[in-house]
Scaffold this motif. Structure first.
Motif, PDB file in Angstrom:
ATOM      1  N   TYR A 139      38.122  47.037  94.598  1.00 17.63           N
ATOM      2  CA  TYR A 139      38.571  45.955  95.639  1.00 17.63           C
ATOM      3  C   TYR A 139      39.990  47.482  96.308  1.00 17.63           C
ATOM      4  O   TYR A 139      40.309  47.967  95.485  1.00 17.63           O
ATOM      5  N   PHE A 153      36.598  40.281 101.470  1.00 19.89           N
ATOM      6  CA  PHE A 153      37.058  41.188 100.547  1.00 19.89           C
ATOM      7  C   PHE A 153      36.462  42.768 101.157  1.00 19.89           C
ATOM      8  O   PHE A 153      35.423  42.675 100.609  1.00 19.89           O
ATOM      9  N   TYR A 154      37.211  43.627 101.046  1.00 19.47           N
ATOM     10  CA  TYR A 154      36.444  44.911 100.917  1.00 19.47           C
ATOM     11  C   TYR A 154      36.194  45.521  99.585  1.00 19.47           C
ATOM     12  O   TYR A 154      37.325  45.058  98.109  1.00 19.47           O
ATOM     13  N   ASN A 155      35.060  46.035  98.864  1.00 23.15           N
ATOM     14  CA  ASN A 155      35.294  46.107  97.860  1.00 23.15           C
ATOM     15  C   ASN A 155      34.202  47.976  97.663  1.00 23.15           C
ATOM     16  O   ASN A 155      32.731  46.943  98.215  1.00 23.15           O
ATOM     17  N   GLN A 161      29.779  46.285 101.039  1.00 16.70           N
ATOM     18  CA  GLN A 161      31.267  46.338 100.629  1.00 16.70           C
ATOM     19  C   GLN A 161      32.163  45.511 100.915  1.00 16.70           C
ATOM     20  O   GLN A 161      33.496  45.740 101.422  1.00 16.70           O
ATOM     21  N   GLN A 162      31.444  43.625 101.380  1.00 14.33           N
ATOM     22  CA  GLN A 162      32.388  42.662 102.033  1.00 14.33           C
ATOM     23  C   GLN A 162      32.569  41.511 100.361  1.00 14.33           C
ATOM     24  O   GLN A 162      30.630  41.377 100.785  1.00 14.33           O
ATOM     25  N   GLN A 167      39.604  39.001  94.771  1.00 19.26           N
ATOM     26  CA  GLN A 167      40.052  40.319  93.440  1.00 19.26           C
ATOM     27  C   GLN A 167      40.842  39.158  92.737  1.00 19.26           C
ATOM     28  O   GLN A 167      41.520  38.821  92.207  1.00 19.26           O
ATOM     29  N   LYS A 170      44.101  42.313  88.513  1.00 19.13           N
ATOM     30  CA  LYS A 170      45.191  43.461  89.481  1.00 19.13           C
ATOM     31  C   LYS A 170      45.732  43.703  87.808  1.00 19.13           C
ATOM     32  O   LYS A 170      46.769  44.380  88.652  1.00 19.13           O
TER      33      LYS A 170
END
Length: 236
Positions: A139, A153-155, A161-162, A167, A170
């Motif tokens: 992430y 979310f960008y991954n 990548q979406q 996430q 953490k």
């Protein structure tokens, strides 16, 4: 979920004084990989703690029963205690014969699609161990050139990548009973190890049998060669 399970699981984890993390995190490497690889029970136990404390609220693991925890090094009483801390849909405590409790959240809460069952997720993905680890640690903030779709979310590891999953890790989601620092890479590594075990719980036994077979065949080969040489000497 984390508040309910983490104290119970942390108190029940058994770690050998010689236990070590299954992977070296930079770059990630897993002890279970390789021809005669085996699972590191300390890492798999820690991974179960991460799964039950964080992942189980959304992801089922329907192929696993609470009795399977004994294969991770939990005593029967500890496994039974973990099961008893889980309340089933009818309000009764789970037993060792019950499958892992499925999340009670419906598909509507996830945009109409339930999160995948994690029992065999790593065998269903190419390079499953690395895929799960890279996904959990992949992430990041989306580059300026990328426009995220709503609810995505960008991954860096996810195809396209979406990803719809926020996430999940953490760092410091759990407290490890063996004193291991619960960093994001460590938690991702440990839960990846646990999911590798859940997808292939018989790996240790298979590799042990394979090693014994190789040693037996090598012994027979030595005997056969020695016998052949003796026969040729006597007939020469």
């Amino acid at each position: 979920m984390r508040r309910i399970f983490a104290p119970i699981l942390a108190a029940g984890l058994l770690f050998s004084a010689a236990a070590h993390a299954e992977d070296t995190l930079n770059p990630p490497h897993w002890q279970s990989q390789g021809t005669f690889g085996s699972y590191d029970k300390a890492a798999v136990q820690r991974g179960f703690l991460v799964y039950q404390s964080v992942c189980a609220s959304c992801h089922a693991a329907n192929a696993l029963h609470y009795r399977d925890l004994e294969a991770l090094g939990f005593s029967p009483d500890q496994a039974a205690g973990i099961a008893a801390s889980v309340k089933l849909a009818d309000g009764s405590p789970a037993t060792l014969d019950d499958t892992f409790k499925a999340p009670s959240v419906g598909a509507a809460a996830f945009g109409g699609a339930l999160p995948p069952d994690l029992s065999t997720i790593e065998s269903a993905r190419t390079h499953g161990l690395n895929y799960v680890y890279n996904l959990l640690t992949g992430y990041a903030a989306a580059p300026a050139s990328v426009t995220l779709l709503p609810g995505r979310f960008y991954n860096t590891a996810y195809p396209g990548q979406q990803i719809a999953m926020p996430q999940p890790l953490k760092g410091n989601e759990v407290t490890y009973a063996d004193g291991t620092a619960a960093t994001l890479p460590q938690e991702a590594s440990d839960v990846s190890a646990f999911l590798a075990w859940s997808a292939d719980p018989n790996l240790n036994a298979r590799h042990e049998i394979g090693l014994r077979a190789v040693l037996f065949l090598a012994f027979l080969s030595i005997i056969a060669i020695a016998a052949k040489r003796k026969i040729w000497r006597e007939t020469a």
